[in-house]
Enzyme design. Sequence first.
Site, PDB file in Angstrom:
ATOM      1  N   GLU A  37       0.825  -1.206   0.000  1.00 52.38           N
ATOM      2  CA  GLU A  37       0.000   0.000   0.000  1.00 52.38           C
ATOM      3  C   GLU A  37       0.863   1.262   0.000  1.00 52.38           C
ATOM      4  O   GLU A  37       0.529   2.247  -0.635  1.00 52.38           O
ATOM      5  CB  GLU A  37      -0.967   0.014   1.200  1.00 52.38           C
ATOM      6  CG  GLU A  37      -2.136  -0.936   1.034  1.00 52.38           C
ATOM      7  CD  GLU A  37      -2.998  -0.613  -0.199  1.00 52.38           C
ATOM      8  OE1 GLU A  37      -3.099   0.563  -0.576  1.00 52.38           O
ATOM      9  OE2 GLU A  37      -3.552  -1.561  -0.791  1.00 52.38           O
ATOM     10  N   TYR A 120      -6.518   6.978   3.715  1.00 52.15           N
ATOM     11  CA  TYR A 120      -6.707   5.949   2.684  1.00 52.15           C
ATOM     12  C   TYR A 120      -5.912   4.678   3.030  1.00 52.15           C
ATOM     13  O   TYR A 120      -6.446   3.564   3.010  1.00 52.15           O
ATOM     14  CB  TYR A 120      -6.274   6.471   1.295  1.00 52.15           C
ATOM     15  CG  TYR A 120      -6.262   5.320   0.317  1.00 52.15           C
ATOM     16  CD1 TYR A 120      -7.451   4.852  -0.229  1.00 52.15           C
ATOM     17  CD2 TYR A 120      -5.083   4.639   0.018  1.00 52.15           C
ATOM     18  CE1 TYR A 120      -7.478   3.744  -1.053  1.00 52.15           C
ATOM     19  CE2 TYR A 120      -5.091   3.527  -0.795  1.00 52.15           C
ATOM     20  CZ  TYR A 120      -6.296   3.087  -1.338  1.00 52.15           C
ATOM     21  OH  TYR A 120      -6.303   1.982  -2.141  1.00 52.15           O
ATOM     22  N   ASP A 138     -10.117   4.773  -3.339  1.00 54.43           N
ATOM     23  CA  ASP A 138      -9.048   5.209  -4.246  1.00 54.43           C
ATOM     24  C   ASP A 138      -9.659   5.677  -5.572  1.00 54.43           C
ATOM     25  O   ASP A 138     -10.878   5.739  -5.726  1.00 54.43           O
ATOM     26  CB  ASP A 138      -8.028   4.078  -4.475  1.00 54.43           C
ATOM     27  CG  ASP A 138      -8.589   2.976  -5.371  1.00 54.43           C
ATOM     28  OD1 ASP A 138      -9.808   2.953  -5.614  1.00 54.43           O
ATOM     29  OD2 ASP A 138      -7.786   2.139  -5.834  1.00 54.43           O
TER      30      ASP A 138
END
Length: 347
Positions: A37, A120, A138
């Site tokens: 990520e 996020y 996203d």
Amino acid sequence: MRLDESLLAWYDATHRHLPWRANPGKAPNPYHVLLSEIMLQQTTVATVIDYFHHFINRWPTLTDFAAATKDEVYHGWQGLGYYSRARNLHQCIQKIVAHHQGQVPQDLETLLLLPGIGPYTAAAISAIAYNGPVVPVDGNIIRVFSRLLHLETELPQLQQEIREVVKDYVPPARSGDFAQGLMDLGATICKPQKPLCQECPIQQHCRVAGLQIAGLLPRKKVKAARPVLHGITFWYEDNEGRIWLRRRPEKGLLANLMEFPGTPWRPEPYEAFIDVPLHLTTTQWTVLPKQIIHTFTHFQLRLTVVKATGEDQLGDIQVMPQDFKNYALPTLMKKVAAMVVEVSGSD
Ligand code: SF4
């Protein structure tokens, strides 16, 4: 079928095989999810795959990664760009090892206290690694939901609107797969310009399926042009062909990486050397004929490169060009080195 059922059935059958993912319904390694990520922030999946393999082979566990030196991490990160991510990732993993018994935290509040983890990334780790009841919103998910619900709100406000509405669709038992299914759908079917609505597993739920307007969503604000900054970089060589390098400051753009010494970057172009605060006595500077043009997120940089030979000190360290590969030079400085070699070869 409900939207989540249609999507998950499609995901189970067709999901993309990515090295940090577990098979549908299985729990992935939280370290792999965290690492991927952070790497995927601002970088495409295709680019990240090789770097991910390299990092996992070199540092198979969180504890191995925490024990790496800062330079080793930067060196491994070379070419991925946005180097503050490497610094934050290293500090983040060191904190996890020191304060969380080497376990990546599960809840959003604790994740958000770690370096480099914003809303996020925290949601992505919580959903994908632990099946937490959240959806990391996203670009792919924004695109899919703006079309599904025909939302005309412009970005960036649209993002908050989607964060709210998407909660109503999350299946509690498989929130991680639901999020990854939406990401895959956005990447492979609900594409930016030409969505493949005929192949879409959720088209019966979509308000713009097959309509021309689908390719125009999400609505974006027209961007202002990037400002331009100017600078001069010094390629300063001693009599043995070694080039001066220096380390950039610990904070800010390209923090901690090596660079060729240079002037500050500023909006006004430099006029040859009139503005350059440089007092080297023995040098004849040659201005190289090509400028380096490099685009950062918030500005474009135009670098003039000047070259000279001398014995003064102009940096922290002297390095032969063939040894640059052992130093964490950002892409910008690699462009400078390649241009100097190209121009020198045609002298
Ligand atoms: S039907 Fe078309 S526009 Fe709607 S979600 Fe599927 S691919 Fe996207």
